[in-house]
Design a protein around this motif. Structure first.
Motif, mmCIF file in Angstrom:
data_model
loop_
_atom_site.group_PDB
_atom_site.id
_atom_site.type_symbol
_atom_site.label_atom_id
_atom_site.label_comp_id
_atom_site.label_asym_id
_atom_site.label_seq_id
_atom_site.Cartn_x
_atom_site.Cartn_y
_atom_site.Cartn_z
ATOM 1 N N ILE A 288 -2.452 -10.242 -3.777
ATOM 2 C CA ILE A 288 -2.719 -9.036 -3.000
ATOM 3 C C ILE A 288 -3.567 -8.124 -3.889
ATOM 4 O O ILE A 288 -3.143 -7.745 -4.991
ATOM 5 N N TYR A 289 -4.763 -7.816 -3.435
ATOM 6 C CA TYR A 289 -5.675 -6.928 -4.167
ATOM 7 C C TYR A 289 -5.655 -5.570 -3.481
ATOM 8 O O TYR A 289 -5.808 -5.466 -2.260
ATOM 9 N N MET A 290 -5.457 -4.501 -4.265
ATOM 10 C CA MET A 290 -5.459 -3.136 -3.727
ATOM 11 C C MET A 290 -6.314 -2.257 -4.610
ATOM 12 O O MET A 290 -6.352 -2.417 -5.835
ATOM 13 N N ASP A 291 -7.013 -1.304 -3.985
ATOM 14 C CA ASP A 291 -7.796 -0.351 -4.782
ATOM 15 C C ASP A 291 -7.763 1.032 -4.138
ATOM 16 O O ASP A 291 -7.304 1.201 -3.003
ATOM 17 N N SER A 292 -8.228 1.998 -4.887
ATOM 18 C CA SER A 292 -8.203 3.391 -4.428
ATOM 19 C C SER A 292 -9.339 4.144 -5.094
ATOM 20 O O SER A 292 -9.603 3.962 -6.294
ATOM 21 N N ARG A 293 -10.029 4.985 -4.318
ATOM 22 C CA ARG A 293 -11.101 5.809 -4.870
ATOM 23 C C ARG A 293 -10.622 7.215 -5.214
ATOM 24 O O ARG A 293 -11.158 7.851 -6.124
ATOM 25 N N LYS A 294 -9.644 7.733 -4.488
ATOM 26 C CA LYS A 294 -9.276 9.144 -4.622
ATOM 27 C C LYS A 294 -8.149 9.381 -5.610
ATOM 28 O O LYS A 294 -8.202 10.322 -6.401
ATOM 29 N N LEU B 189 0.839 -1.212 0.000
ATOM 30 C CA LEU B 189 0.000 0.000 0.000
ATOM 31 C C LEU B 189 0.865 1.249 0.000
ATOM 32 O O LEU B 189 0.553 2.241 -0.688
ATOM 33 N N SER B 190 1.949 1.234 0.754
ATOM 34 C CA SER B 190 2.851 2.392 0.796
ATOM 35 C C SER B 190 3.498 2.628 -0.561
ATOM 36 O O SER B 190 3.640 3.763 -1.003
ATOM 37 N N VAL B 191 3.885 1.560 -1.241
ATOM 38 C CA VAL B 191 4.550 1.683 -2.537
ATOM 39 C C VAL B 191 3.609 2.240 -3.594
ATOM 40 O O VAL B 191 3.959 3.123 -4.370
ATOM 41 N N THR B 192 2.374 1.750 -3.627
ATOM 42 C CA THR B 192 1.442 2.139 -4.704
ATOM 43 C C THR B 192 0.639 3.384 -4.386
ATOM 44 O O THR B 192 0.130 4.051 -5.295
ATOM 45 N N GLY B 193 0.484 3.701 -3.091
ATOM 46 C CA GLY B 193 -0.378 4.817 -2.721
ATOM 47 C C GLY B 193 -1.841 4.441 -2.693
ATOM 48 O O GLY B 193 -2.713 5.315 -2.553
ATOM 49 N N CYS B 194 -2.159 3.152 -2.816
ATOM 50 C CA CYS B 194 -3.553 2.706 -2.757
ATOM 51 C C CYS B 194 -4.100 2.862 -1.333
ATOM 52 O O CYS B 194 -3.352 2.976 -0.362
ATOM 53 N N GLU B 195 -5.433 2.875 -1.242
ATOM 54 C CA GLU B 195 -6.087 3.135 0.039
ATOM 55 C C GLU B 195 -6.402 1.861 0.835
ATOM 56 O O GLU B 195 -6.442 1.896 2.058
ATOM 57 N N ARG B 196 -6.670 0.760 0.139
ATOM 58 C CA ARG B 196 -7.034 -0.485 0.826
ATOM 59 C C ARG B 196 -6.288 -1.655 0.196
ATOM 60 O O ARG B 196 -6.012 -1.649 -1.017
ATOM 61 N N GLY B 197 -5.983 -2.619 1.034
ATOM 62 C CA GLY B 197 -5.302 -3.802 0.521
ATOM 63 C C GLY B 197 -5.835 -5.071 1.168
ATOM 64 O O GLY B 197 -6.124 -5.090 2.366
ATOM 65 N N PHE B 198 -5.995 -6.110 0.368
ATOM 66 C CA PHE B 198 -6.500 -7.401 0.845
ATOM 67 C C PHE B 198 -5.593 -8.503 0.318
ATOM 68 O O PHE B 198 -5.295 -8.542 -0.881
#
Length: 567
Positions: A279-285, A169-178
């Motif tokens: 690892i699934y990551m997503d971001s809304r903003k 999450l820190s590397v990609t800047g995504c908001e959530r990770g599973f």
């Protein structure tokens, strides 16, 4: 110059450790403090293995041209790396070294901190104008350091995987990770870790994208990093669960591959069947930062997480093996408890025997039983195959003979009924060789030999006579007939009954003990009483097979007829 080169090699080589799994399930960790690092059963080695099947000097690990190399030292059974025989090979992180025989030591080679050092190398040290890392780079550095700390200090796989998700999450800047892993059935994905960018745990229900769609996206990609999902449109998925409806700006899918061997092999992913999860990551903003450097960091994190999962699988496998071995140990103790508690050492009938299992439990069985003041019965049986199934059948045979009467006329019919019973229960897949006899105080020995090794009848002066097979093994063919024979014993005669594991014991060169050596041993010790003859025979086999393999159960029963001690 030579001394300088050696000094440089010792100083610069990366630290490596060996995770040693013993045959009994015990696990130890050995540092490679110096090279060459030698392994074998001789005490002069850097690592001594207490297993006669390994060679005195089996292999060595050296450090050459920046790599650790394993080399066979002309061992008897060879050196195997990841299931393949090698004479010399470069070692990679998590390579498994074996010694060419089953149920022997297993050693996993590991480079300490190697993956973390590689992760750090991907971070640019001059990201800001003043020559210091930018704030974003420092955040990534802190996350990677937490992964390193978790790897070094944590015994919990869950804690380390959580640190990996936080770093991603820190590397990609995504908001959530599973972090999702395949279930035991392998058909679905279960959520193992759920985190937000502030390193807080999330409810697993926060992942509203159906795992079936994640599986479809995972299956459609062949590279390590599946960057972004297209809007999902599928009839079976409710509209409110599509990426578009969830208003996701970025979605990143990071497959976790199943390790096969070297790290180079793990970078080629052929499809979902090659993955342990993702690892699934997503971001809304904001859009995920998937620049070249970040891609490499994510790839390295994926390899790290995959290694963690594989190590966890191996540890659980070891625990299962230890549990199984504990259960087998208990079974072995029960089996030993079924053997004769004491052997008669006085009187007209004397005996001494033992059964040594090649595994935790064996398929050999022997017993003696006093039928009356003037009659003793003895039996030695060898069930085909090895392991638990053979041990269970051996115990069944023991129960059968414990219920037998002392009437010699019943021997043939009893063997026929046993043959029929085994055929009905095992359908010919299991059979047993049996030597069963009744010795009377007048020296008359009545016996049946159902396919068993021919026992030796030995006079005190060393003359030998063999009691050959009289019938087929029980449980092999229908309507088998079991011929019963008789032979007269004289005072001082001894009957030596054994299983084929004795004559098939091997020395370090693979040579069998064989019947010729058995005959020689018996003749040399013919004057000894039963107990001492039994000890001499076992000692001769042990001395002969030192360094060799025990591939089958070894059972020996010595019976002595001493009529002068009748009263």
């Amino acid at each position: 110059m030579a001394e300088s080169r050696v000094e440089w090699g010792i100083t610069e080589r990366p630290q490596a450790v060996l995770a040693v799994l013993a045959p009994n399930g015990q696990r130890t960790r050995i540092d490679i403090n110096s090279v060459p690092f030698t392994i074998g059963r001789h005490s002069s080695n850097s690592l001594m293995l207490n297993d006669n099947r390994t060679s005195r000097n089996h292999l060595k690990i050296d450090f050459e041209d920046g790599c650790y190399v394993v080399e066979d030292q002309n061992s008897r059974h060879g050196v195997w790396v990841n299931g393949k025989a090698v004479s010399r090979q470069v070692l990679h992180n998590s390579d498994v070294i074996e010694f060419g025989v089953r149920n022997c030591y297993q050693i996993t080679f590991m480079l300490e901190k190697d993956d973390i050092h590689r992760l750090m190398d991907h971070l640019s040290p001059h990201s800001s104008g003043d020559g210091l890392p930018a704030a974003g780079e420092l955040s990534k550095l802190r996350s990677l350091m937490e992964v390193a700390r978790a790897l070094q200090n944590s015994l919990s796989t869950q804690e380390v995987l959580t640190a990996v998700v936080d770093a991603a999450l820190s590397v990609t800047g995504c908001e959530r990770g599973f972090l999702l892993l395949h279930t035991e059935e392998g058909e679905d994905l279960g959520i193992s870790v759920a985190r937000d960018k502030d390193k807080r745990a999330l409810p697993v229900t926060d992942l509203r994208v159906p795992t079936s769609l994640i599986r479809r996206a995972l299956a459609s990609r062949r590279d390590l990093l599946s960057m972004t999902f297209d809007p999902f449109e599928e009839d079976s998925v409710r509209p409110e669960n599509t990426v578009a409806a969830l208003d996701l700006r970025s979605v990143v899918c990071l497959p976790l591959i199943r390790l096969r061997g070297s790290e180079e092999e793990t970078r080629s992913v052929g499809g979902i069947e090659d993955t342990a999860g993702l690892i699934y990551m997503d971001s809304r903003k904001v859009a995920a930062d998937l620049s070249g450097v970040n891609r490499e960091l994510l790839q390295a994190l994926a390899v790290e997480a995959s290694t963690i999962l594989e190590n966890a699988r191996l540890i659980e496998q070891e625990r299962s093996k230890v549990r199984m071995e504990d259960e087998l140990r208990i079974a072995r103790e029960i089996q030993r408890g079924l053997q004769p508690v004491g052997m008669p050492t006085t009187g007209w009938f004397r005996a001494s025997g033992s059964s040594i299992a090649s595994r935790q439990v064996g398929g050999d069985y022997f017993d003696i039983r006093q039928m009356s003041p003037d009659a003793w019965a003895a039996v030695v049986a060898d069930v085909s195959g090895k392991g638990v199934s053979s041990a269970l059948l051996a115990s069944l045979l023991q129960g059968t003979f414990l219920m037998a009467s002392g009437d010699t006329s019943h021997i043939g019919p009893r063997m026929a009924r046993l043959n029929e019973f085994l055929l009905e229960r095992t359908r010919g897949e299991k059979y047993a060789t049996v030597f069963y006899c009744i010795l009377h105080s007048d020296g008359m020995l009545t016996y049946v030999n159902a396919g068993h090794c021919a026992p030796f009848l030995m006079n005190p002066d060393g003359r030998l006579r063999t009691l050959h097979t009289t019938a087929m093994p029980v449980g092999m063919i229908e309507d088998a007939e079991y011929e019963v024979l008789q032979v007269q014993l004289n005072g001082g005669d001894k009957l030596v009954i054994y299983s084929d594991g004795l004559t098939e014991s091997e020395d370090a060169n693979g040579v069998f003990f064989d019947t010729d050596r058995l005959r020689t041993c018996l003749r040399e010790n013919a004057a000894l009483p039963a107990a001492q003859l039994h000890r001499a025979l076992i000692h001769a086999v042990d001395e002969f097979s030192e360094g060799g393999a025990i591939r089958d159960d070894i059972t020996v029963l010595v019976i002595e007829y001493a009529p002068d001690s009748h009263h």
